[in-house]
Design an enzyme around this catalytic site. Structure first.
Site, short mmCIF file in Angstrom:
data_model
loop_
_atom_site.label_atom_id
_atom_site.label_comp_id
_atom_site.label_asym_id
_atom_site.label_seq_id
_atom_site.Cartn_x
_atom_site.Cartn_y
_atom_site.Cartn_z
N SER A 1 1.74 -9.85 -0.99
CA SER A 1 1.40 -8.43 -0.87
C SER A 1 1.74 -7.81 0.48
O SER A 1 1.95 -6.61 0.58
CB SER A 1 -0.07 -8.21 -1.19
OG SER A 1 -0.89 -9.03 -0.37
N GLU B 1 -9.90 7.26 3.50
CA GLU B 1 -10.81 6.33 4.17
C GLU B 1 -10.00 5.11 4.55
O GLU B 1 -8.98 4.83 3.94
CB GLU B 1 -11.93 5.92 3.21
CG GLU B 1 -11.57 4.78 2.23
CD GLU B 1 -10.41 5.09 1.28
OE1 GLU B 1 -10.14 6.28 1.02
OE2 GLU B 1 -9.76 4.12 0.83
N LYS C 1 0.81 -1.22 0.00
CA LYS C 1 0.00 0.00 0.00
C LYS C 1 0.84 1.28 0.00
O LYS C 1 0.44 2.30 -0.52
CB LYS C 1 -0.96 0.00 1.19
CG LYS C 1 -2.11 -0.99 0.98
CD LYS C 1 -3.29 -0.65 1.87
CE LYS C 1 -4.48 -1.49 1.50
NZ LYS C 1 -4.33 -2.91 1.91
C1 LIG Z 1 -5.13 -3.99 1.56
C2 LIG Z 1 -4.41 -5.24 1.28
C3 LIG Z 1 -4.75 -6.09 0.21
C4 LIG Z 1 -5.96 -5.85 -0.67
O1 LIG Z 1 -5.94 -4.68 -1.40
P1 LIG Z 1 -5.72 -4.66 -2.98
O2 LIG Z 1 -6.05 -3.27 -3.35
O3 LIG Z 1 -6.65 -5.66 -3.57
O4 LIG Z 1 -4.31 -5.00 -3.22
C5 LIG Z 1 -3.99 -7.21 -0.04
N1 LIG Z 1 -2.92 -7.52 0.73
C6 LIG Z 1 -2.55 -6.74 1.77
C7 LIG Z 1 -1.38 -7.15 2.59
C8 LIG Z 1 -3.28 -5.58 2.09
O5 LIG Z 1 -2.92 -4.82 3.13
#
Ligand SMILES: *Cc1c(COP(=O)(O)O)cnc(C)c1O
Length: 397
Positions: A376, A109, A87
């Site tokens: 992610s 948000e 993010k």
């Molecule tokens: C917020 C988040 C997501 C989901 O958000 P996307 O916009 O779909 O990427 C996925 N993995 C992590 C670790 C997150 O914090």
């Protein structure tokens, strides 16, 4: 798939009141100007490297690969970024744009609090006033993230209207943005919302795919057979996928949360189970009732719990460029445990959905095949929740 009007096929657009449209036009104009500006891009790359710690590794998950006994599995390590997820890539990009636009105040948000923390982080870094809208229910559920945002100097405003969750926080943030647009920038957290946000967020997350594509060519001398990522709003996924969009032999798979099962009401699989509709000012696949009202959603992973999805993913599905699969809570948890034990990596529950699907797929492929999975984020934020679940269910240990 660039489209200056903000459409991806029939999806996307900006279905918003005129006042908001005017404000969005200002953001759009500046975004297209600076995304081509050498100095802006140099500054962005500087913070990617020096602050976030990019480039992060494309790690060959050798132990997991051996254990599964199918194709090679590579992990793109977004969990190693400062603040522990992807993010921040987007938050840095948007705050630099806000700075160029002479805005001194940022609103955002947040649902689970991850985007709120990323936003508060970059606001601390650039000395911006930071206001985070968060549903009253989420404020209670995500105490630690609220505390982090406050430590970072942000003001967290609980929203008690409606269901007091993410949707209501979005409405409050948009209203603030319209009223205070002279000095305020709205920093949106995923590849969703009205144009130009889905395009802008994709661009700032595209660093994931650009790095991964270069890295796999370096180590393997060829492109992967599959790229896989979890899909909430879809920002980490589109960030990875966009670099491979024109590589026709690379299969693209997005993984949605099936929660307790797609045949129950407890999931958030917008692409697998939704229908085209308008939510939060843009058109996408969405989970809605017959009147177009968003349905309640559920996932074990708080970051995947959203009834809409990015318009570009909606288009990818529509034209068949990507396929979208789903993984249940239980399967995600199992993958979380397996990755912890075989690789020493505690992944976020969101990312564990992608890993679970990759494991399932790898078993059906050959040793010469290659899968890249986007890891992610890290799982530190999830361990209290998981500890509680495991104490109820000893069999997973
Ligand atoms: C917020 C988040 C997501 C989901 O958000 P996307 O916009 O779909 O990427 C996925 N993995 C992590 C670790 C997150 O914090």
């Amino acid at each position: 798939m660039k489209n200056s009007k903000g459409y991806f096929g029939e999806f996307g657009g900006a279905y918003v009141p005129d006042q908001l449209k005017t404000v969005l036009n200002e953001v759009e104009e500046n975004f297209y100007k600076y995304i081509e500006d050498k100095e802006f891009l140099n500054e962005l790359n500087y913070y990617y490297k020096q602050y976030i710690g990019r480039e992060n590794p494309l790690y060959f998950s050798e132990s997991l690969t051996r254990k599964i006994g199918g194709s090679k599995i590579y992990l793109k390590r977004e969990d190693l970024n400062h603040t522990g997820a992807h993010k921040i890539n987007n938050a840095i990009g948007q705050v630099l744009l806000a700075k160029r636009m002479d805005k001194k105040r940022i609103v955002a948000e947040t649902g689970a609090g991850q985007h709120g923390v990323a936003t508060a982080t970059v606001c601390a870094l650039f000395n911006m006033d930071c206001v985070i809208y968060m549903g009253q229910v989420d404020v209670k559920r995500q105490e630690i993230n609220v505390f982090k945002m406050e430590l970072l100097g942000a003001k967290v405003i609980p929203v008690s209207s409606g269901t007091a969750t993410l949707k209501d926080a979005v409405d409050a943030a948009l209203e603030d943005f319209v009223v205070n647009s002279a000095n305020t920038f709205y920093l949106l957290g995923s590849a969703v919302g009205p144009h130009p946000y889905p395009t802008m967020v994709r661009e700032f997350q595209s660093v994931i795919g650009k790095e991964a594509r270069k890295q796999i060519l370096e180590v393997e001398g060829k492109l992967p057979n599959y790229v896989i990522a979890c899909v909430g709003g879809g920002s980490n996924a589109i960030g990875l996928f966009s670099a491979f969009e024109n590589d026709k032999n690379v299969n693209i798979i997005g993984v949605e949360p099936a929660g307790k099962g797609l045949n129950t009401k407890l999931h958030a699989a917008s692409l697998c189970k939704g229908t085209p509709g308008i939510i939060h000012g843009f058109k996408c696949y969405t989970l809605q009732d017959e009147n177009g009202t968003p349905l309640p959603t559920y996932s074990i992973a708080p970051g995947l719990d959203y009834p809409g999805v990015g318009p570009e993913h909606s288009h990818y599905k529509h034209i068949g460029r990507a396929t979208y699969e789903s993984i249940t809570d239980d399967a995600a948890l199992e993958a979380f445990m397996l990755l912890s034990k075989t690789e020493g990596i505690i992944a976020a529950l969101e990312s564990s959905h992608a890993i679970a699907y990759a494991i399932k797929l790898a078993k059906t492929l050959s040793k010469n095949d290659i899968i890249i999975v986007n890891l992610s984020g890290r799982g530190d934020k999830d361990i209290y929740q998981i500890k509680e679940i495991l104490s109820l269910n000893k069999t997973l240990m």
